[in-house]
Write a protein that holds these residues in place. Structure first.
Motif, short mmCIF file in Angstrom:
data_model
loop_
_atom_site.label_atom_id
_atom_site.label_comp_id
_atom_site.label_asym_id
_atom_site.label_seq_id
_atom_site.Cartn_x
_atom_site.Cartn_y
_atom_site.Cartn_z
N GLU A 190 0.85 -1.07 0.00
CA GLU A 190 -0.02 0.25 0.02
C GLU A 190 0.87 1.43 0.36
OE1 GLU A 190 -4.22 -1.74 3.25
OE2 GLU A 190 -2.08 -1.37 3.82
N THR A 191 1.48 1.05 0.47
CA THR A 191 2.42 2.43 0.70
C THR A 191 3.78 2.39 -0.05
OG1 THR A 191 3.37 1.94 3.13
CG2 THR A 191 5.08 3.27 1.84
N ILE A 225 -1.57 14.25 -2.79
CA ILE A 225 -1.04 13.32 -3.26
C ILE A 225 -2.79 13.00 -3.71
CG2 ILE A 225 -2.36 10.52 -2.40
CD1 ILE A 225 -0.94 11.33 0.52
N PRO A 226 -3.06 12.31 -5.31
CA PRO A 226 -4.18 12.39 -5.88
C PRO A 226 -5.83 12.30 -5.20
CG PRO A 226 -2.30 11.51 -6.75
CD PRO A 226 -2.22 11.68 -5.79
N SER A 264 4.16 6.01 -5.40
CA SER A 264 4.34 6.17 -6.78
C SER A 264 3.25 7.15 -7.92
CB SER A 264 3.96 4.51 -7.38
OG SER A 264 2.61 4.68 -7.21
N ARG A 265 2.00 7.04 -6.78
CA ARG A 265 1.23 8.64 -7.47
C ARG A 265 1.56 10.45 -6.69
NH1 ARG A 265 -3.30 6.64 -9.67
NH2 ARG A 265 -3.48 8.47 -10.44
N THR A 266 2.38 10.09 -5.56
CA THR A 266 2.96 11.24 -4.23
C THR A 266 3.73 11.78 -4.62
OG1 THR A 266 1.51 9.90 -2.69
CG2 THR A 266 3.36 11.74 -2.03
#
Length: 233
Positions: free
Chosen positions: A20-21, A106-107, A26-28
């Motif tokens: 999860e991390t 964060i998206p 990967s998107r942050t």
């Protein structure tokens, strides 16, 4: 990897698994914000929520006439701009770095997924939002029911609760507050706030310590804050 969030001060995200991390990271993206920089502005369709790793961020709104109203401050380790992660409402507030700050973005879809699948994560978001709404509710009530002096005493006590630390038998609000900042918090003119602060200083209830306000007599400030008069200034 599992202790990544601990290292960066986000203890409430430390319950995420390694997988999860990795998905979140990967998107942050992170961004160094200079003092005074706008982190986000009103938007009809915001795309991200934000995490503050270090520094200080102010949340405020602007009226059509350009008058500022400060809603609160964000401390390191907190998420902000989070309301849009649980609703489709437009973002109406500004966020501004009050000191050099490191912000993570964060998206919204990723945060919604975390809220929906990890109870611990959703609970911390809810607790933070509840605290902020209570602060705003208290401030709105103060505008309607309290005179300026009691409003200022109330906001100083609230800020001391969030940002206070003991220093030489004083309760120091570790926040660089100007008279303008306080005026935007209590809904009054800078001149009126200046006069009230001068009275509190002369009564030895507060003092200034290098752009910080120290509470010398919190009990007396609480007594004045609780004195509802129904008057405004």
């Amino acid at each position: 990897m599992p202790d990544f969030w601990h290292r960066h001060g986000f203890e409430w995200m430390a319950g995420l698994s390694e997988r999860e991390t990795e998905q979140v990271l990967s998107r942050t993206t992170s961004h160094e914000c200079a003092r005074g920089e706008i982190v986000f502005a009103p938007a009809s369709s915001p795309r991200s929520v934000f995490l503050l790793e270090k520094g200080l961020v102010r949340i405020f709104r602007l009226s059509k006439q350009g008058t500022e109203a400060t809603l609160g401050y964000v401390r390191p380790g907190e998420v902000f701009g989070e309301l849009q992660a649980i609703s489709d409402r437009a973002r109406e507030s500004f966020a501004q770095a009050i000191s050099p700050s490191l912000v993570w973005r964060i998206p919204i879809p990723d945060l919604r997924r975390l809220i929906g699948t990890i109870p611990h994560f959703a609970l911390r978001i809810a607790e933070q939002m509840e605290k902020r709404f209570k602060r705003i509710e208290s401030r709105v009530e103060g505008l309607a029911l309290r005179d300026l002096r009691s409003r200022i005493c109330l906001i100083l006590l609230e800020l001391a609760e969030d940002f206070g630390r003991e220093a030489d038998s004083e309760l120091l609000i570790d926040l660089p507050l100007s008279q303008h900042d306080l005026a935007t918090l209590v809904g009054a003119s800078r001149q009126s706030v200046n006069e009230c602060l001068r009275d509190l200083r002369e009564a030895r209830q507060i003092a200034y310590r290098k752009r910080r306000i120290a509470l010398l007599d919190p009990a007396e400030l609480r007594r004045q804050a609780d004195r509802q008069t129904g008057m405004t200034r």
